[in-house]
Design an enzyme around this catalytic site. Structure first.
Site, PDB file in Angstrom:
ATOM      1  N   HIS A 159       9.936  -6.064   3.621  1.00 34.66           N
ATOM      2  CA  HIS A 159       9.959  -7.530   3.566  1.00 34.66           C
ATOM      3  C   HIS A 159       8.694  -8.122   4.185  1.00 34.66           C
ATOM      4  O   HIS A 159       8.773  -8.762   5.239  1.00 34.66           O
ATOM      5  CB  HIS A 159      11.173  -8.051   4.345  1.00 34.66           C
ATOM      6  CG  HIS A 159      12.500  -7.486   3.943  1.00 34.66           C
ATOM      7  ND1 HIS A 159      13.609  -7.494   4.775  1.00 34.66           N
ATOM      8  CD2 HIS A 159      12.911  -6.902   2.785  1.00 34.66           C
ATOM      9  CE1 HIS A 159      14.641  -6.945   4.158  1.00 34.66           C
ATOM     10  NE2 HIS A 159      14.243  -6.560   2.956  1.00 34.66           N
ATOM     11  N   GLU A 191     -10.720  -5.615  -4.312  1.00 30.15           N
ATOM     12  CA  GLU A 191     -10.224  -4.286  -4.685  1.00 30.15           C
ATOM     13  C   GLU A 191      -8.841  -4.287  -5.330  1.00 30.15           C
ATOM     14  O   GLU A 191      -8.381  -3.247  -5.799  1.00 30.15           O
ATOM     15  CB  GLU A 191     -10.239  -3.374  -3.455  1.00 30.15           C
ATOM     16  CG  GLU A 191     -11.665  -3.248  -2.943  1.00 30.15           C
ATOM     17  CD  GLU A 191     -11.977  -1.935  -2.282  1.00 30.15           C
ATOM     18  OE1 GLU A 191     -11.068  -1.378  -1.661  1.00 30.15           O
ATOM     19  OE2 GLU A 191     -13.127  -1.488  -2.390  1.00 30.15           O
TER      20      GLU A 191
HETATM   21  O1  2HA Z   1      17.439  -4.884   0.704  1.00 30.08           O
HETATM   22  O2  2HA Z   1      16.243  -4.351   2.981  1.00 30.08           O
HETATM   23  O3  2HA Z   1      18.290  -2.227   3.931  1.00 30.08           O
HETATM   24  C1  2HA Z   1      18.223  -4.432   1.740  1.00 30.08           C
HETATM   25  C2  2HA Z   1      17.431  -4.141   2.933  1.00 30.08           C
HETATM   26  C3  2HA Z   1      18.133  -3.578   4.083  1.00 30.08           C
HETATM   27 ZN    ZN Z   2      15.488  -5.703   1.518  1.00 31.41          ZN
END
Ligand code: 2HA
Ligand code: ZN
Length: 271
Positions: free
Chosen positions: A141, A169
């Site tokens: 994330h 790049e």
């Molecule tokens: O998408 O990122 O595992 C679910 C997660 C946690």
């Molecule tokens: Zn996730």
């Protein structure tokens, strides 16, 4: 039998999860990794006949029958993997019928693989068709990429071209562009199927307002793809609301491709 805590595949998962945590890509239990392992490598550390638990899959993973993977655990924090790999990681093997998998090591506190296991396995099936040496699926994330999915058009061509323009790049690192999915509920077969469809011809798929999947033959390749996309997104978010005076043009992108001998995704460069 060798000590599995010294196995290169366990050590690499420990190092990689620690790195990803340090970069802020994996808050709390965010993120997951799976890496396909060769049987002789696993069997140097584990008895292949000693199955700890068998769990079912509700889709057909038979193209991966017999394959071993090391995977991160559901609900586990990347922050903790290095200190306790035996609870936070596991080695699994897909059953011959593709409808279940066996745990051979890890998840010692009763845990199980990542909630995104369907997406991981479906991605492995598709990437292996494109590249027999494919091994790694990585999800996380990263901040700037998530932010970008709120303010940028989610059209794949537009998203890709913006990323390509942010760092010289980028087009060399991911000439095939990125796949982009709109917001969806995560952790189920539907998002797995949608991701796998895109991962067939992209090594990177972005989930709007959630994160990114990177794949590769090695941990470095998957990590490097995510790192490069996140850097480009960081540039984009950093220059946001500032008047842009110059950027990388399609003509310049084309000359980069010529210089590095790569073919960008067909139809993306308007020259
Ligand atoms: O998408 O990122 O595992 C679910 C997660 C946690
Ligand atoms: Zn996730």
């Amino acid at each position: 039998m060798n000590n599995i805590f010294e196995a290169p595949f366990v050590r690499e998962m420990c190092e990689t999860t620690a790195n990803m945590y340090r970069l802020g890509w994996d808050e709390r239990n965010g993120g997951n990794i799976s890496c396909r392992l060769d049987a002789p490598m696993v069997e140097a550390y584990l008895d292949p006949g000693r199955v700890l638990r068998t769990l079912t899959l509700d889709f057909d993973a038979s193209p991966l029958a017999g394959q071993y993977f090391i995977v991160t655990g559901t609900g586990k924090y990347f922050k903790n993997v290095k200190h306790c790999p035996q609870d936070n990681l596991g080695v699994i093997r897909i059953r011959p019928d593709g409808r279940a998998y066996e745990i051979l090591w890890g998840f010692e506190d009763g845990g199980r693989p990542t909630s995104e296991l369907p997406t991981h396995l479906m991605n492995h099936v598709q990437r292996l068709k494109a590249d027999p040496k494919h091994r790694v699926v990585m999800h996380c994330h990263p901040l700037n990429l998530l932010a970008m999915t709120f303010v940028h058009d989610l059209d794949e061509k537009k998203f890709t071209k913006t990323l390509w323009r942010m760092c010289t790049e980028c087009i060399v690192v991911f000439p095939e562009g990125v796949g982009v999915l709109p917001w969806m509920v995560c952790g189920n077969d539907a998002i797995g199927e949608a991701t796998a469809q895109k991962i067939r011809d992209h090594r990177i798929v972005i989930w709007a307002a959630h994160g990114i999947f990177g794949t590769g033959e090695t941990m470095d390749e998957a990590f490097g793809l995510i790192e490069t996309v996140e850097k480009a997104a960081q540039v984009y978010m950093t220059i946001g609301r500032m008047p842009v005076r110059q950027s990388i043009t399609d003509v310049q992108l084309r000359s980069l491709c010529q210089a590095f001998g790569i073919r960008p995704r067909a139809g993306y460069l308007d020259v």
